[in-house]
Design a protein around this motif. Structure first.
Motif, mmCIF file in Angstrom:
data_model
loop_
_atom_site.group_PDB
_atom_site.id
_atom_site.type_symbol
_atom_site.label_atom_id
_atom_site.label_comp_id
_atom_site.label_asym_id
_atom_site.label_seq_id
_atom_site.Cartn_x
_atom_site.Cartn_y
_atom_site.Cartn_z
ATOM 1 N N GLY A 168 0.711 -1.244 -0.074
ATOM 2 C CA GLY A 168 -0.116 -0.054 -0.013
ATOM 3 C C GLY A 168 0.880 1.359 -0.151
ATOM 4 O O GLY A 168 2.185 1.220 -0.216
ATOM 5 N N ASN A 169 0.151 2.380 0.314
ATOM 6 C CA ASN A 169 0.735 3.414 0.266
ATOM 7 C C ASN A 169 1.893 4.071 1.551
ATOM 8 O O ASN A 169 2.271 5.173 1.645
ATOM 9 N N ALA A 170 1.820 3.125 2.647
ATOM 10 C CA ALA A 170 2.567 3.213 3.994
ATOM 11 C C ALA A 170 3.096 2.164 4.267
ATOM 12 O O ALA A 170 2.799 1.345 5.166
ATOM 13 N N PRO A 171 3.792 1.561 3.322
ATOM 14 C CA PRO A 171 4.549 0.314 3.833
ATOM 15 C C PRO A 171 5.383 0.110 5.120
ATOM 16 O O PRO A 171 5.636 -0.787 5.714
ATOM 17 N N SER A 172 5.815 1.318 5.679
ATOM 18 C CA SER A 172 6.273 1.491 6.842
ATOM 19 C C SER A 172 5.430 1.016 8.114
ATOM 20 O O SER A 172 6.052 0.906 9.173
ATOM 21 N N MET A 173 4.344 0.913 7.752
ATOM 22 C CA MET A 173 3.331 0.565 8.708
ATOM 23 C C MET A 173 3.490 -0.664 9.389
ATOM 24 O O MET A 173 3.349 -0.967 10.403
ATOM 25 N N TRP A 174 4.162 -1.585 8.549
ATOM 26 C CA TRP A 174 4.579 -2.810 9.064
ATOM 27 C C TRP A 174 5.411 -2.795 10.376
ATOM 28 O O TRP A 174 5.428 -3.502 11.257
ATOM 29 N N THR A 175 6.561 -1.932 10.177
ATOM 30 C CA THR A 175 7.479 -1.632 11.134
ATOM 31 C C THR A 175 6.863 -0.990 12.255
ATOM 32 O O THR A 175 6.984 -1.380 13.404
ATOM 33 N N TYR A 176 6.200 0.095 11.992
ATOM 34 C CA TYR A 176 5.667 1.156 13.111
ATOM 35 C C TYR A 176 4.692 0.113 14.089
ATOM 36 O O TYR A 176 4.688 0.429 15.226
ATOM 37 N N LYS A 177 3.779 -0.800 13.296
ATOM 38 C CA LYS A 177 2.802 -1.530 14.240
ATOM 39 C C LYS A 177 3.505 -2.716 14.872
ATOM 40 O O LYS A 177 2.971 -3.574 15.578
ATOM 41 N N GLY A 178 4.799 -2.835 14.793
ATOM 42 C CA GLY A 178 5.573 -3.954 15.546
ATOM 43 C C GLY A 178 5.711 -5.301 14.420
ATOM 44 O O GLY A 178 5.985 -6.450 14.996
ATOM 45 N N GLY A 179 5.205 -5.231 13.396
ATOM 46 C CA GLY A 179 5.274 -6.502 12.613
ATOM 47 C C GLY A 179 6.492 -7.228 12.473
ATOM 48 O O GLY A 179 6.561 -8.358 12.292
ATOM 49 N N VAL A 180 7.745 -6.252 12.629
ATOM 50 C CA VAL A 180 8.878 -6.671 12.326
ATOM 51 C C VAL A 180 9.079 -7.758 13.630
ATOM 52 O O VAL A 180 10.029 -8.539 13.405
ATOM 53 N N ARG A 181 8.592 -7.634 14.629
ATOM 54 C CA ARG A 181 8.893 -8.370 15.851
ATOM 55 C C ARG A 181 8.052 -9.630 15.992
ATOM 56 O O ARG A 181 8.479 -10.547 16.114
ATOM 57 N N TRP A 182 6.672 -9.440 15.640
ATOM 58 C CA TRP A 182 5.870 -10.645 15.977
ATOM 59 C C TRP A 182 5.052 -11.392 14.773
ATOM 60 O O TRP A 182 4.591 -12.341 14.737
ATOM 61 N N GLY A 183 5.368 -10.522 13.436
ATOM 62 C CA GLY A 183 4.604 -11.004 12.147
ATOM 63 C C GLY A 183 4.829 -12.451 11.838
ATOM 64 O O GLY A 183 3.805 -12.979 11.453
ATOM 65 N N LYS A 184 6.084 -12.949 11.810
ATOM 66 C CA LYS A 184 6.363 -14.120 11.354
ATOM 67 C C LYS A 184 5.679 -15.217 12.000
ATOM 68 O O LYS A 184 5.075 -16.041 11.538
ATOM 69 N N SER A 185 5.755 -15.058 13.442
ATOM 70 C CA SER A 185 5.162 -16.230 14.319
ATOM 71 C C SER A 185 3.932 -16.024 14.396
ATOM 72 O O SER A 185 3.193 -17.070 14.431
ATOM 73 N N VAL A 186 3.231 -14.894 14.305
ATOM 74 C CA VAL A 186 1.770 -14.962 14.261
ATOM 75 C C VAL A 186 1.105 -15.544 13.087
ATOM 76 O O VAL A 186 0.334 -16.310 13.174
ATOM 77 N N CYS A 187 1.801 -14.799 11.818
ATOM 78 C CA CYS A 187 1.329 -15.325 10.780
ATOM 79 C C CYS A 187 1.236 -17.017 10.499
ATOM 80 O O CYS A 187 0.537 -17.795 9.975
ATOM 81 N N GLU A 188 2.537 -17.512 10.875
ATOM 82 C CA GLU A 188 2.861 -18.964 10.668
ATOM 83 C C GLU A 188 1.522 -19.702 11.658
ATOM 84 O O GLU A 188 1.212 -20.664 11.324
ATOM 85 N N TYR A 189 1.403 -19.212 12.925
ATOM 86 C CA TYR A 189 0.424 -19.935 13.463
ATOM 87 C C TYR A 189 -1.187 -19.924 12.905
ATOM 88 O O TYR A 189 -1.536 -20.647 13.002
ATOM 89 N N LEU A 190 -1.385 -18.691 12.692
ATOM 90 C CA LEU A 190 -2.867 -18.411 11.944
ATOM 91 C C LEU A 190 -3.083 -19.486 10.683
ATOM 92 O O LEU A 190 -4.249 -19.576 10.546
ATOM 93 N N ARG A 191 -1.683 -19.867 10.075
ATOM 94 C CA ARG A 191 -2.034 -20.528 8.962
ATOM 95 C C ARG A 191 -1.850 -22.119 9.459
ATOM 96 O O ARG A 191 -2.044 -22.806 8.329
ATOM 97 N N SER A 192 -1.318 -22.413 10.382
ATOM 98 C CA SER A 192 -1.016 -23.652 10.587
ATOM 99 C C SER A 192 -2.266 -24.546 10.744
ATOM 100 O O SER A 192 -3.425 -23.877 11.022
#
Length: 300
Positions: A276-300
């Motif tokens: 989207g037009n604000a890709p740094s929102m991923w970092t700002y909302k903390g996705g760099v910390r928890w995104g991988k673990s949370v997404c893997e769990y949600l798709r498992s």
């Protein structure tokens, strides 16, 4: 004084955890008064607080008649059947006391902004701001999601949102939108994020700012991880013309969301923060910390 009668249908119009939430808010206000409430100390700010107090005293017994009852005492008051407390219909002389009363009565966090003329910044190639802006003159915020609300008091809208990625692209249009908001008109939106704990009072820590030390792709405790949603509303008060920005916070455990079958959709939305037009929102909302673990769990 007898309480108003109510039908069984009335009993479901307020959240079942209402009493627990307002008790939590009371404890937060006791421990952090300078952080969670404040005014700029002007007559205009007090007038806006008083108007909000009067509005809610009138509105609550109409909306939730099984919980709130107007008492024809002297002076008139409002009885809260959930907490057993009675509050005066007339706001106290100190606006901070009025804000505290509201904080113990409603679950919504409350920000009052007043429009004022400003000196526009010379054109530097970016979007042109209008010649008025909105200043935060009073607030009650028991459940901040990663910011210190007291640091926003007295700031203009554009300065309140300085840490938000790409806000400069939409700032002028937001000011014009606020300016056009009419009395009697309410606007609602949802804001969401993910947090790896179940704490509601979070004056710091949920967001990642430039220069912060960050553990990328950290393992998280899924049992404590929640989708945090704010139901946000903008309303213009009829007398002072102040704008009320209010929001109610909900926490949804990601385990429950996965069990309901929406895990993959939530994972897609989380990863969409990178686009989207604000890709740094991923970092700002903390996705760099928890995104991988949370997404893997949600798709498992």
């Amino acid at each position: 004084m007898a309480l108003q009668s109510s039908s069984p249908e009335d009993l479901i119009v307020i959240d079942s955890n209402y009493k627990e939430r307002v008790e939590t808010r009371r404890k937060v206000m006791d421990g952090n008064p300078g952080t969670v409430m404040g005014t700029i100390g002007t007559p205009g700010a007090k007038a806006a607080v008083d108007e909000l107090h009067a509005y809610l005293i009138d509105y609550l017994p109409k909306r939730y008649p099984s919980i709130f009852t107007k008492m024809l005492s002297s002076p008139p008051s409002l009885y809260n059947a959930a907490t057993g407390k009675t509050i005066a219909s007339t706001p106290p002389a100190n606006p901070l006391d009025a804000l505290r009363i509201l904080g113990e009565t409603v679950e919504d966090d409350l920000f009052l902004l007043q429009e004022e003329s400003i000196q526009t910044v010379p054109d530097d190639g970016g979007p042109a701001y209008p010649d008025t802006s909105h200043r935060l003159v009073a607030f009650l915020c028991c459940f901040p999601a990663g910011f210190d609300p007291s640091s926003k008091l007295g700031l203009l809208l554009k300065d309140i949102h300085k840490p938000v990625p790409s806000y400069d692209k939409i700032g002028p249009s937001m000011e014009r939108f606020f300016k056009r908001l009419a009395v009697g008109q309410s606007v609602r939106r949802l804001n969401w994020s993910v947090q790896t704990h179940k704490t509601l009072f979070v004056p710091r820590g949920n967001h990642v700012h430039e220069g912060d030390e960050v553990e990328h792709d950290a393992d998280v405790d899924i049992s404590q991880t929640c989708l945090r949603v704010e139901c946000q509303t903008l309303t213009r008060l009829p007398v002072t013309k102040a704008i009320l920005f209010s929001f109610k916070t909900y926490l949804f455990p990601v385990q429950d969301l996965k069990n309901e079958g929406v895990g993959p959709d939530l994972a897609d939305a989380i990863e969409g923060l990178k686009e989207g037009n604000a890709p740094s929102m991923w970092t700002y909302k903390g996705g760099v910390r928890w995104g991988k673990s949370v997404c893997e769990y949600l798709r498992s």
